[in-house]
Design a protein around this motif. Structure first.
Motif, mmCIF file in Angstrom:
data_model
loop_
_atom_site.group_PDB
_atom_site.id
_atom_site.type_symbol
_atom_site.label_atom_id
_atom_site.label_comp_id
_atom_site.label_asym_id
_atom_site.label_seq_id
_atom_site.Cartn_x
_atom_site.Cartn_y
_atom_site.Cartn_z
ATOM 1 N N UNK A 926 13.231 -3.123 -5.129
ATOM 2 C CA UNK A 926 13.387 -1.197 -5.099
ATOM 3 C C UNK A 926 15.143 -1.044 -4.883
ATOM 4 N N UNK A 927 15.673 0.202 -5.387
ATOM 5 C CA UNK A 927 16.917 -0.065 -5.208
ATOM 6 C C UNK A 927 17.767 0.841 -4.413
ATOM 7 N N UNK A 928 16.282 0.651 -2.794
ATOM 8 C CA UNK A 928 17.211 1.232 -1.746
ATOM 9 C C UNK A 928 17.249 0.784 -0.740
ATOM 10 N N UNK A 929 17.146 -1.061 -1.184
ATOM 11 C CA UNK A 929 16.784 -1.914 -0.971
ATOM 12 C C UNK A 929 17.994 -2.295 0.401
ATOM 13 N N UNK A 930 17.955 -2.073 2.034
ATOM 14 C CA UNK A 930 19.019 -2.701 2.262
ATOM 15 C C UNK A 930 18.558 -4.367 3.133
ATOM 16 N N UNK A 931 19.355 -4.697 3.209
ATOM 17 C CA UNK A 931 19.032 -6.713 3.609
ATOM 18 C C UNK A 931 19.388 -6.231 5.269
ATOM 19 N N UNK A 932 18.734 -6.889 6.308
ATOM 20 C CA UNK A 932 18.953 -6.805 7.825
ATOM 21 C C UNK A 932 19.583 -7.836 7.814
ATOM 22 N N UNK A 990 3.127 -10.586 -5.580
ATOM 23 C CA UNK A 990 2.489 -9.090 -6.507
ATOM 24 C C UNK A 990 1.616 -8.997 -5.674
ATOM 25 N N UNK A 991 0.025 -10.408 -5.685
ATOM 26 C CA UNK A 991 -0.415 -9.536 -5.242
ATOM 27 C C UNK A 991 -1.140 -9.007 -3.528
ATOM 28 N N UNK A 992 -0.081 -9.197 -3.148
ATOM 29 C CA UNK A 992 0.275 -8.691 -1.324
ATOM 30 C C UNK A 992 1.246 -7.518 -1.365
ATOM 31 N N UNK A 993 0.197 -6.232 -0.566
ATOM 32 C CA UNK A 993 0.968 -5.262 -0.477
ATOM 33 C C UNK A 993 1.079 -5.330 1.060
ATOM 34 N N UNK A 994 0.309 -5.873 2.218
ATOM 35 C CA UNK A 994 0.621 -6.288 4.006
ATOM 36 C C UNK A 994 1.958 -6.745 4.228
ATOM 37 N N UNK A 995 2.213 -6.076 4.994
ATOM 38 C CA UNK A 995 3.538 -6.742 5.783
ATOM 39 C C UNK A 995 4.836 -6.202 4.392
ATOM 40 N N UNK A 996 5.071 -5.265 3.460
ATOM 41 C CA UNK A 996 5.967 -4.954 2.307
ATOM 42 C C UNK A 996 7.542 -4.978 2.960
ATOM 43 N N UNK A 997 7.881 -4.861 4.226
ATOM 44 C CA UNK A 997 8.623 -4.250 4.411
ATOM 45 C C UNK A 997 9.741 -5.487 5.396
ATOM 46 N N UNK A 998 9.183 -7.128 5.493
ATOM 47 C CA UNK A 998 9.141 -7.299 6.271
ATOM 48 C C UNK A 998 8.574 -8.814 5.015
ATOM 49 N N UNK A 999 8.264 -8.736 3.919
ATOM 50 C CA UNK A 999 8.237 -9.548 3.587
ATOM 51 C C UNK A 999 9.186 -9.354 2.025
ATOM 52 N N UNK A 1000 10.032 -8.318 2.600
ATOM 53 C CA UNK A 1000 10.885 -7.918 0.923
ATOM 54 C C UNK A 1000 12.306 -8.779 1.431
#
Length: 1212
Positions: A926-932, A990-1000
């Motif tokens: 996504x456009x607003x993603x900020x890496x930790x 692509x198939x999973x929506x869980x833990x979206x933030x950690x996954x990104x």
């Protein structure tokens, strides 16, 4: 296919400019169409250039300036750096805005074109005088060779010079610099090809307009074009400004615009290199105050094997530079103070031959007509115009060299070092004067080194072309003839492949144990053509079983015979002069050319009844690689280097482990050459090179007898003639005014200056910071074919002159062959120009290159057939990154690389996959993603699995770089990106929506670390993609991927656990049985119910991550189906992979049987070597340790093979 649309009108200077740029630009010339572009292209004007598929709006460039800039930029004709590019741009503006309007305004009315405001010739002269002033100190407008500036201004001024003579001879005298420059330009081959021969008009004559209908229509159309001229120019200027800002700006290339839909090497590789260079990333000073500043991470220094100044890029260069640049970039990313030092060799013979041919072609003069000093000036002029071509090609390969430290072996700094090395070694007695046999090229009039002698193998009678002879000369035959024994009717029959050399025979040799000739001891044989009596000598070198067992001896013209002559004190009669004409022989042979004498001697022997027979004879003919002449052994007084002690030191350095040679199978060559080393002839009878600083002494004193050329006592060396005179006066104990000196005319062997290259580039013998920091170097990487010609000599001379090894390790890469394992040869049509692989070329383009070569018609036709077979559709555009990756993937530690262009294309597809994966992943982020700044520790099983795979790839790459195991590196990276990240993890996201933030965050880590992992091998595409990613620390992170840190396992290491262990074990089993695309059922036998529950809970993740058909947990009591391969994942679970029905068991067993046999042979050979009585005494300890490790590894591999065979047999 690139297509260029131009006007058919012969005087349309806009189209002529584009055609000229095309001649100098693209490696494969675009298709030329003299029609309007299709309406669908929406081309604003001609010329128009269509890149790739017609109809794609982004692939069109139109307008003379935009098109010519694009084409010239491809051919490095738009300026070598930002400063030159800016100058070129200024001259383009001058041509467009100053010269073109006034030229047209003066010329068109004289040609009968009306409706245009006429300018005065005075205005034209004013503009030309501005140009004339600029050209006063220069040959060309920008730099030292033709650029787009010259093309644009020359085409703008073409009409005034050409048809109607707006410039009469008197006007041209007022602008002599312009006239000189214009004449120089239009006589260049590329100008002649486009413009034809231009004759300067002698008198201004207005053209009377024709009034026929066709002409009126033509003129109306011309007027219409002229009215649109200004409008088109504005559009062209706009396009050019956009293009120029993209290609030549030292600022960061555009990384804001969205990524194109698909990967394009041309797009990606266009702009990054100038930016890297501008930012100083390739300099060891980058990121530190001084190179002397202590760096805890160490120093990495490597010098380039200096390519010949005459050279152009070939696949050997591409392989060398791909490996060296990968290593350099890796060390730089590890934080080491890193220097990869560029340089170029003056290539004495090759350069002199090129310039001599040019001189004869252009001026009809030889070097002797010019004289030595003037000829050397001509060579320097050629070098300054053409000599840096290979540097530009190296940049095209992405080579991260520190160009500010580039050096040339004839530079004053290096020349001083060469002079100093010679004088020190001569004063010490290591260099001495002697008369011995050398490899002589009659065409070059020079001795040549062994490496410049090609060994041409002949199966039998063969006719070969020889320079200076109209008809081909016969080789590959053995001629037998008889010598009469003095005082008897007996005769001794001898045989030779060089019958003409019998004129220089001084003996016949037989073996001491040969019973056939014992009665001839003390006897003589008679030479048939002179009064010479020749002894019959007995020598062990004679092979009794070959021919009659009697051998003719020509000590002055054969290396073996020379040694026999020395042993038996025979006469040495030289029968050849430097041009290959016979001397010291009786008429009628005196003055004959050597191969004409061959026929004459044969006929004379027949006439005297002493000829016996002639028959086919397989042989090796020595051919000069430079002149293609047949090499002759010739006695000449020359300078030699005594290599005995230096050779021993170099060999001992390896034996004692101070110098490491990788791979170690080259050790045998190293020791064999150095333990049996012969003295090195360093004289070359050339003008271009380092003239030998030695002087022959004549003492003008009757008490001192005159010396001979070969007497070293009468030679002295010096840094100047004054110094040499003082040395000579001291030696002969006379005053300096009684000494007359003559400097040796010869130059030093090119390998002499190359031998001191690792320290001469840093200013040795003068102490300075670079020499202190970067010498000795870290590594020498080169091809194994010059192991003793160059590497050994660097080691010997480094130890002799500095007391230090020039480097700690030597890595020798393989030789590149074609896909069929054949040596690259022009006559086979399998020589590949790496730039053709990078940019692509049609089959017709490949054929055209053959026509431009020096092959004869038969060879051209054979080569065409080879090209048609291997490249029926030409070579597709692969790009630099794909070529580099392929070359590294091929570089296993063997001797040869069989290079298949289709495999390179496969890595181009890998780049496309990489491109699409990053594009897809960035959308996911996504456009607003900020890496930790670091991972959270809350990662799912899938996250932890992909991080574990990334960690494994990092470990493999680190180990691979340290061991120079490039296939391990490329395989690890390729597998991670394609088979683990793309095929499994990205699909899972692509198939999973869980833990979206950690996954990104996990995904970002994979992208960022994965690109850094790949960067040393594929610098362009990784930089392009890396620049699109957000930064963890935007304020402090490095500006480029090439100066970021190389990944470490600490960055991505995550705890494993049973689930990941199971996944890895299944995948490992799949790899063992080559189940790349086939899914198999997996039975997991668990020790207790708790483990069964855990496996059931994560069965879907295990199935997905291990690419299994199904995952079936079993208790300890449940039976496992037959036909499974077994592996232990942990003490709690065993993996059983179902193979029955998926593989051909018997075929797999047969393959393993072959492998088992090979391993057993290797081990037997190794055990035999290690079991020898003197093994522990003679073999270095380090080699003994390596042998023991090899045996251990082979034993472990053999056990695995046996285990696999047992498992397969259970399935039968």
């Amino acid at each position: 296919m690139t297509t260029l649309y131009v006007s058919p009108h012969p005087d349309d200077f806009r189209s002529l400019l584009a055609l000229l740029a095309a001649e100098y630009g693209l490696s494969s010339r675009p298709r030329i169409i003299t029609e309007d572009p299709p309406a669908s292209l929406n081309a604003r004007s001609r010329p128009a250039l269509v890149l790739g598929t017609a109809g794609d709006g982004d692939s069109l460039v139109s307008g003379a300036t935009a098109v010519s800039w694009y084409l010239a930029f491809q051919g490095k004709r738009a300026g070598l750096d930002a400063k030159q590019q800016s100058q070129v741009w200024q001259w383009l503006s001058f041509a467009d805005n100053e010269l073109t309007p006034v030229s047209c305004a003066v010329v068109f009315p004289l040609m009968g074109v009306t409706g245009l405001q006429q300018s005065s010739r005075a205005e034209l002269m004013r503009v030309l005088k501005v140009l004339d002033q600029a050209l006063a100190p220069r040959t060309y407008l920008v730099g030292e060779s033709i650029t787009l500036a010259d093309m644009a201004v020359a085409t703008a001024v073409l009409l005034p010079f050409k048809y109607v003579c707006a410039l009469e001879p008197s006007d041209r005298k007022a602008v002599t610099n312009v006239t000189r420059w214009f004449t120089t330009c239009i006589n260049q081959p590329q100008f002649l090809k486009v413009l034809g021969a231009i004759v300067l008009c002698e008198k201004m004559v207005p053209v009377t307009p024709k009034t026929n209908a066709a002409q009126l229509k033509k003129e109306a159309k011309k007027r219409e074009k002229l009215e649109k001229f200004q409008q088109k120019k504005e559009m062209e200027k706009f396009i050019c400004e956009m293009l120029y800002s993209t290609l030549s700006s030292p600022l960061l290339p555009d990384v804001v615009s969205p990524l194109p839909d698909s990967y394009s090497p041309q797009y990606v590789e266009a702009a990054w290199y100038p930016w890297w260079e501008k930012q100083g990333f390739f300099k060891p000073e980058y990121g530190r105050k001084s190179i002397s500043e202590e760096n805890a991470k160490g120093i990495f220094m490597m010098c380039i094997p200096p390519p010949n100044v005459t050279g152009s890029l070939h696949l050997g260069h591409a392989l060398t530079n791909a490996i060296q640049d990968c290593l350099t970039r890796w060390h730089r990313m590890r934080g080491e103070t890193t220097l990869w030092n560029p340089g170029c060799d003056h290539a004495g013979i090759a350069t002199q031959v090129v310039v001599e041919k040019k001189l004869m072609r252009e001026k009809g003069m030889s070097r002797h007509d010019l004289g030595r000093e003037n000829f050397i000036q001509e060579v320097w002029k050629w070098k300054n115009e053409k000599g840096d071509r290979i540097y530009h090609q190296l940049k095209k390969l992405g080579s991260s060299l520190d160009w500010d430290r580039a050096c040339f072996t004839m530079d004053s700094k290096l020349s001083y070092a060469v002079q100093e090395a010679f004088i020190r070694m001569h004063d010490e007695g290591v260099i001495y004067r002697s008369k011995r046999l050398v490899n002589w090229s009659c065409t070059l009039n020079s001795a040549i080194s062994d490496i410049e002698v090609d060994k041409k193998e002949l199966a039998g009678r063969t006719l070969l072309p020889v320079p200076g002879y109209k008809e081909k000369i016969e080789f590959g035959v053995l001629v037998s003839f008889a010598y009469k024994v003095d005082g008897s009717d007996e005769e001794v029959i001898v045989a030779t492949t060089r019958i003409e050399t019998m004129l220089g025979d001084t003996a016949v040799a037989v073996h001491p144990a040969d019973a056939r000739y014992q009665h001839l001891k003390g006897k003589m044989v008679l030479h048939p053509f002179c009064d010479r009596k020749m002894p019959i000598v007995f020598d062990d070198f004679v092979d009794m079983s070959f021919g009659t067992g009697a051998v003719k001896i020509t000590p002055a013209h054969d290396h073996n015979d020379y040694e026999v002559g020395e042993r038996h004190n025979l006469a040495f009669i030289n029968i050849l002069d430097e041009n290959g004409l016979l001397i010291n022989v009786p008429p009628p042979f005196l003055g004959m050319k050597r191969f004409e004498a061959r026929k004459a001697v044969l006929q004379a022997l027949k006439d005297r009844g002493q000829f016996k027979e002639i028959k086919d004879n397989p042989m090796v003919v020595p051919v000069c690689s430079r002149s293609k002449d047949i090499v002759e052994p010739l006695l000449k007084p020359q300078w030699y280097v005594d290599c005995r002690d230096m050779g021993k030191e170099a060999a001992d350095a390896v034996r004692e482990g101070r110098l490491k040679i990788i791979p170690d199978h080259h050790l045998k060559t190293w020791f064999n050459w150095l333990d049996n080393i012969k003295d090195w002839c360093i004289s070359r009878q050339l003008w271009w090179g380092h003239r030998i600083p030695a002087y022959f002494i004549t003492v003008n004193d009757p008490s001192v007898k005159p010396g001979e050329d070969m007497d070293g006592h009468y030679w002295v060396s010096g840094r100047s003639e004054e110094e040499a005179r003082e040395k000579a006066a001291k030696r002969f104990n006379v005053s300096a005014d009684k000494i007359t000196l003559r400097q040796d005319e010869d130059v030093l062997d090119t390998w002499f200056s190359s031998g001191i290259f690792p320290f001469s580039i840093f200013g040795w013998p003068n102490e300075n910071e670079d020499l202190q920091v970067f010498y000795p170097g870290t590594l020498l990487e080169t091809g194994h074919d010059i192991l003793f010609f160059w590497v050994a000599r660097m080691v010997m001379m480094g130890l002799k002159l500095t007391g230090k090894l020039p480097f700690k390790e030597v890595y020798l890469h393989a030789v590149v062959r074609d896909a069929h394992g054949r040596k690259m040869s022009k006559s086979l049509g399998n020589v590949i120009d790496p730039l053709d692989v990078i940019t692509g070329i049609s089959l017709e383009g490949l054929h055209a290159q053959l026509i431009d070569s020096n092959l004869d018609p038969v060879e051209v036709e054979r080569a065409k057939q080879g090209q048609k077979s291997d490249y029926p559709n030409g070579i597709p555009e692969c790009g630099t990154d794909a070529l580099r990756f392929a070359l590294c993937a091929y570089t296993s530690q063997g001797r040869d690389i069989n290079l298949d262009v289709n495999r390179i294309l496969g890595y181009r597809h890998f780049c496309n996959k990489l491109w699409n994966a990053v594009k897809f992943a960035m959308k996911t982020l996504g456009d607003n993603f900020v890496p930790s700044e670091k991972l959270s520790g809350e990662e799912s099983v899938s996250d932890r699995w992909i991080l574990s795979r990334l960690s494994a790839a990092v470990t493999l790459c680190d180990a691979g770089f340290k061991a120079y195991d490039f296939p391990t590196i490329t395989t690890a990276i390729y597998n991670f990106w394609l088979y683990e990240l793309c095929d499994i993890y990205l699909v899972r996201i692509f198939t999973s929506q869980r833990q979206a933030l950690v996954c990104r965050q996990t995904l970002y880590t994979c992208l960022e670390v994965g690109l850094r992992l790949l960067s040393p091998l594929m610098p362009f595409v990784t930089e392009e993609l890396y620049q699109r990613l957000p930064r963890r620390k935007p304020q402090s992170d490095p500006p480029s991927i090439c100066v970021t840190s190389y990944p470490t396992t600490e960055e991505v290491r995550k705890g494993g656990g049973l689930v990941l262990n199971l996944t890895d074990t299944i995948r490992s089993l799949r790899a063992d049985y080559n189940l790349t695309k086939t899914r198999a059922d997996c039975y997991l036998q668990c020790i207790d119910s708790a483990t069964v529950s855990l496996v059931q809970k994560y069965s879907l993740q295990i199935q997905t991550l291990s690419y299994s058909q199904a995952v079936i947990p079993l208790t300890a009591n449940q039976p496992v189906p037959e036909g499974c391969a077994v592996a232990i994942a942990s003490d709690r679970c065993t993996v059983n992979l179902m193979l029955k029905g998926l593989i051909d068991v018997e075929k797999e067993v047969a393959k393993l049987m072959t492998k088992k046999g090979d391993l057993e042979k290797q081990m037997e050979k190794l055990k035999e070597k290690m079991g020898k009585n003197d093994y522990k005494e003679k073999v270095p300890v380090k080699v003994q340790e390596q042998d023991a490790e090899k045996l251990r590894q082979s034993q472990a591999e053999l056990e695995k093979v046996k285990e696999a065979m047992d498992n397969f047999r259970k399935m039968i």
